[in-house]
Design an enzyme around this catalytic site. Structure first.
Site, PDB file in Angstrom:
ATOM      1  N   HIS A  64       0.838  -1.212   0.000  1.00 20.06           N
ATOM      2  CA  HIS A  64       0.000   0.000   0.000  1.00 20.06           C
ATOM      3  C   HIS A  64       0.866   1.253   0.000  1.00 20.06           C
ATOM      4  CE1 HIS A  64      -2.656  -2.992   2.184  1.00 20.06           C
ATOM      5  NE2 HIS A  64      -3.467  -2.579   1.225  1.00 20.06           N
TER       6      HIS A  64
ATOM      7  N   GLU B 150      -1.181  -4.510  -8.817  1.00 17.47           N
ATOM      8  CA  GLU B 150      -1.313  -5.640  -9.746  1.00 17.47           C
ATOM      9  C   GLU B 150      -1.490  -6.961  -9.010  1.00 17.47           C
ATOM     10  OE1 GLU B 150       1.886  -5.764 -12.543  1.00 17.47           O
ATOM     11  OE2 GLU B 150       0.968  -4.220 -13.782  1.00 17.47           O
ATOM     12  N   LYS B 151      -1.213  -6.973  -7.715  1.00 19.64           N
ATOM     13  CA  LYS B 151      -1.360  -8.237  -6.996  1.00 19.64           C
ATOM     14  C   LYS B 151      -2.787  -8.786  -7.145  1.00 19.64           C
ATOM     15  CE  LYS B 151      -1.438 -10.662  -2.848  1.00 19.64           C
ATOM     16  NZ  LYS B 151      -2.838 -10.398  -2.586  1.00 19.64           N
TER      17      LYS B 151
END
Ligand code: PAF
Length: 283
Positions: free
Chosen positions: A29, A148-149
């Protein structure tokens, strides 16, 4: 850094960079917040554990809530403000009404066609799209950052914004690379649930993805990933190689695709993905 709890105060920070989160912030984050801060716009981080994206049998009640630590991480990464809304602020009229709105949400095709997260968590993207569209309406960002995870989520939100270009006129979705631990495990708020032996076993996911970094046959690549997950004691939900664009079967002749994995260790569910270079056996 401002802490905003009411809708009235949000107006002061519209038009900037938005980083929507469910809290339990980690370095992944922080990297989104830093990317937002680099845009030279004010960065608004939202912290809201969204009930409508969890099915009744999932971990909504147990989802980690770490507000004090989140505020420190957000500030250090360059957030201008953090929005910590109540359920009523996001869902006026209450949760029962919101749950039925989530179930009826008109989802973009990529939310239902691939049979990946959508198959395992059939109500999930209705709740994600409902909350994210509400946050876009309230915060009116110019840029919104997603990791993108959660690759299918990123593609779903991107397609939702493309399909609603009149509603969010100048909004651009910015994808950000997955941040990994030094040994390869993708950072996730759920990693904190792993006990030491599960933490080692979880490495099977990044190892399976690395094993297909270059691949000449999709079916063999998928079988190899399943074998590696199995060897690590992971229960595979899916381990597939798909088109980056549609998340369905790769188009013929493409040079790259995306490997996507969802696997469980006991009750803990982890997802990850990586790019796959596709080569033909002779070329
Ligand atoms: O990725 C997440 O943390 C959540 O799905 C999101 C986008 C903040 C919506 O609740």
């Amino acid at each position: 850094m401002k802490i905003i709890e009411t809708l009235e105060k949000l107006g002061e920070i519209q038009g900037g960079s938005l980083v929507p989160t469910m809290g339990a912030l980690h370095e992944g984050h922080a990297s989104l917040i830093r990317a937002g801060a680099a845009s030279d716009r004010p960065v608004l981080v939202t912290l809201f554990v969204n009930p409508t994206q969890f099915a009744p049998n999932e971990d909504f009640a147990k989802y980690p809530r770490t507000l004090d630590a989140d505020l420190k991480i957000a500030e250090a990464a360059g957030a201008s403000a953090v929005f910590v809304p109540s359920i009523e602020a996001i869902y006026p009229g209450g949760l029962a009404n919101a749950a039925s709105l989530a179930a009826q949400f008109s989802l973009p095709p990529i939310a239902t066609a691939p049979r990946l997260e959508d198959a395992v968590r059939p109500t999930h993207f209705g709740g994600v799209c409902l909350v994210v569209s509400r946050l876009f309406d309230l915060c009116q960002p110019s840029l919104a950052y997603f990791g993108e995870k959660d690759f299918q989520q990123l593609r779903v939100i991107t397609q939702m914004v493309e399909e609603n270009s009149n509603r969010w006129k100048s909004l651009k979705i910015i994808p950000c690379a997955t941040i990994r631990e030094p040994d390869g495990l993708a950072m996730s708020s759920r990693n904190r649930y792993l006990d030491p032996s599960q933490r080692i076993a979880a490495l099977g996911i990044s190892r399976a993805l690395q094993s297909v970094a270059h691949c000449s046959n999709v079916a063999n690549g998928e079988a190899l990933m399943r074998k590696i997950l199995d060897q690590h004691g992971l229960e595979t939900q899916y381990a597939v190689i798909r088109s980056e664009k549609t998340l369905c079967a790769p188009e013929s002749g493409v040079k790259s695709a995306r490997a996507l994995i969802a696997a469980k260790l006991g009750a803990i569910r982890l997802i990850d993905n990586a790019i796959v270079g596709i080569s033909t056996p002779n070329g």
